[in-house]
Scaffold this active site. Structure first.
Site, short mmCIF file in Angstrom:
data_model
loop_
_atom_site.label_atom_id
_atom_site.label_comp_id
_atom_site.label_asym_id
_atom_site.label_seq_id
_atom_site.Cartn_x
_atom_site.Cartn_y
_atom_site.Cartn_z
CG ASP A 203 16.93 -6.19 -4.87
OD1 ASP A 203 16.69 -5.97 -6.06
OD2 ASP A 203 17.01 -5.30 -4.01
CE LYS B 14 10.61 -9.57 -7.47
NZ LYS B 14 11.45 -9.19 -6.33
N GLY C 81 14.86 -4.65 -11.09
CA GLY C 81 16.04 -5.18 -11.79
C GLY C 81 16.01 -6.68 -11.64
CG HIS C 82 12.88 -8.78 -12.20
ND1 HIS C 82 11.56 -9.03 -12.44
CD2 HIS C 82 12.91 -8.08 -11.04
CE1 HIS C 82 10.82 -8.49 -11.48
NE2 HIS C 82 11.62 -7.90 -10.63
CD GLN D 91 9.12 -2.64 -7.59
OE1 GLN D 91 7.95 -2.82 -7.81
NE2 GLN D 91 9.98 -2.38 -8.55
CB THR E 140 17.68 -0.36 -10.72
OG1 THR E 140 16.89 -1.49 -11.05
CG2 THR E 140 17.12 0.86 -11.42
N GLY F 88 22.78 -20.78 -6.79
CA GLY F 88 23.67 -20.05 -7.70
C GLY F 88 22.83 -19.40 -8.78
P1 IMP Z 1 11.01 3.91 -5.95
O1 IMP Z 1 10.23 2.68 -6.28
O2 IMP Z 1 12.09 4.21 -6.95
O3 IMP Z 1 10.14 5.10 -5.66
O4 IMP Z 1 11.78 3.63 -4.58
C1 IMP Z 1 11.11 3.46 -3.34
C2 IMP Z 1 11.81 2.42 -2.47
O5 IMP Z 1 11.67 1.14 -3.07
C3 IMP Z 1 13.31 2.64 -2.33
O6 IMP Z 1 13.71 2.21 -1.04
C4 IMP Z 1 13.91 1.74 -3.38
O7 IMP Z 1 15.25 1.37 -3.07
C5 IMP Z 1 12.96 0.57 -3.28
N1 IMP Z 1 12.88 -0.22 -4.52
C6 IMP Z 1 12.18 0.07 -5.63
N2 IMP Z 1 12.29 -0.91 -6.54
C7 IMP Z 1 13.06 -1.85 -5.99
C8 IMP Z 1 13.51 -3.14 -6.44
O8 IMP Z 1 13.19 -3.62 -7.53
N3 IMP Z 1 14.29 -3.82 -5.56
C9 IMP Z 1 14.61 -3.35 -4.33
N4 IMP Z 1 14.20 -2.17 -3.87
C10 IMP Z 1 13.43 -1.43 -4.70
#
Ligand code: IMP
Length: 437
Positions: free
Chosen positions: A17, A20, A44-45, A230, A306, A419
């Protein structure tokens, strides 16, 4: 020897987050390919164009730029339900999406309905020990990829008889496991086979050998942008294990997840938010579970793209970010959400950790829960900076903050985002001439 690569990789240096989507969208028009190489619909981009907000989970953020071919690489956990929904939503908004600008690797692994079910059941069973996943089936999908005999790949979706025999065999195993572990109702293999074969039919024109496509592109002198998902602290190997996601999200994951040689990773842009956030469970030393954290959450609209979950918020952790800079071999930084810090009397940067009063020399992602943070405090600023377009328009205190981040991380901040809009960007010390117009 191959010539020096002209490619670019964008990675998050925190817990995801970092913004990106905006940076990828900005650079995409100077690239022929934009490639997702890790993660899946857990990402979630967000891209905002003329006030219109696009939130992409699986489709690369180059999709809003004409002439860009977007690739979902072999390293992605591909959920066809999400992909098809995103494609249809983009088309409804007048965006062209088809084989000319979107390709899916035949070798990507498919997120199946039983992966999402397993993610949910497993998290519920873990109770207080849960990982706090996005429940998108990511972990179970990658587990089946590693297990091999229980995996479905995108290529299987286009061969209905192969698909149905695999699904029949796999669902029998899943039903036994789910009944024994969770007392769950059996799932119907036939229904899944029919639905997923129909997805395969729709997606078929977009399914390709994307690794070959990219390697041919490299040979033809095309530029590729690799879009990380991520953030580095969520990396399966190098993050805060076990509170991580299940793929290689740093720049180290690019070659394997996209099917290109390691020398083609190119320049690495490390994305950092001006503070730190984390969704889900796990250590977070600079977390501010107080008014400061609430203010950051409210001003930064820190709720998961997401899952909608409120994000945990805290001060910028430069000690952790420096580790992530090293891991990915970051060339320069992009600093996002600087405007969110506006209005605070003072801002803090964590420059190191201490254990039992002793400074830690080395950053250890697995022991950070037990650390005390060492903070440096800088004066804040009050003036609205969302309209600034040049560095010298920023209040002196904001300029000082950026300079201090550069100093501690020993990397230049190439661009600063103030922004969500494409235009709310301040070019600073970027060396990526021609990539940030
Ligand atoms: P998973 O990828 O759904 O298995 O989640 C594992 C961990 O990664 C959790 O703490 C999620 O909140 C975190 N996570 C997965 N994808 C994202 C992302 O795109 N942004 C922030 N955290 C993420």
């Amino acid at each position: 020897m191959p010539a020096e690569s002209k490619n670019v990789t964008v990675v998050g240096l925190q817990w995801g987050d970092e913004g990106k989507g905006k940076v990828v969208d900005a650079m995409a028009r100077f690239c022929r390919y934009v490639v997702r190489y890790c993660g899946g619909a857990n990402a979630g981009h967000t891209v905002t164009v003329d006030g219109e907000r696009f939130a992409m989970h699986l489709i690369p953020c180059g999709i809003l730029n004409e002439g860009v071919c977007n690739i979902i690489g072999n390293g992605v956990a591909f959920d066809p339900t999400v992909a098809l929904e995103e494609i249809s939503q983009l088309r409804d908004r007048g965006i062209t999406v088809g084989p000319e600008n979107l390709r899916v690797s035949a070798a990507a692994n498919v997120v199946m309905p039983y992966h999402k079910l397993q993610d949910r059941l497993s998290e519920a069973r873990l109770g207080d020990a849960k990982l706090g996943t996005t429940v998108r089936g990511i972990g179970p999908c990658y587990a089946d990829k590693a297990n091999r005999s229980t995996a479905i790949r995108v290529a299987d979706l286009t061969e209905p008889s192969v698909l149905s025999s695999k699904i029949e065999r796999i669902v029998a195993i899943k039903n036994n496991t789910f009944a024994a572990l969770y007392d769950a109702e059996p799932i119907n293999a036939e229904e899944i086979s029919e639905t997923y074969a129909s997805y395969g039919k729709t997606l078929a024109p977009m399914i390709s050998n994307t690794g070959k496509l990219l390697r041919d592109g490299i040979a033809a002198g095309e530029r590729i942008l690799f879009e990380g998902g991520q953030g580095s602290m969520l990396d399966i190997d190098h993050g805060t294990y076990p509170f991580v996601t299940s793929s290689s999200v740093t720049a180290c994951g690019v070659p394997a997840g996209a099917g290109v040689p390691p020398s083609e990773v190119g320049q690495v842009i490390g994305l950092i938010k001006s503070y730190t956030t984390r969704v889900g469970t796990g250590p977070f030393p600079t977390e501010q579970d107080n008014d400061i954290g609430d203010t950051l959450r409210q001003r930064g609209n820190e709720y998961g793209t997401t899952t909608g979950r409120p994000r945990r918020c805290g001060w910028f952790d430069a000690f952790a970010a420096r580790y992530a800079v090293e891991l990915s071999g970051v060339s320069e930084l992009a600093l996002s959400l600087l405007d969110v810090l506006t209005g605070l009397n003072e801002v803090k940067i964590c420059t190191g950790y201490q254990k039992d009063g002793q400074d830690m020399d080395v950053f250890e992602p697995n022991t950070m829960a037990k650390m005390q943070c060492v903070y440096e405090t800088l004066p804040g600023w009050k003036a609205d900076i969302s309209g600034c377009r040049r560095f010298d328009e920023l209040p002196q205190e904001a300029q000082n903050y950026v300079a201090r981040v550069e100093q501690i991380l020993d990397r230049a901040v190439g661009v600063i985002s103030v922004g969500p809009e494409r235009t709310q960007t301040i070019p600073h010390h970027t060396q990526m001439e021609g990539l940030f117009a």
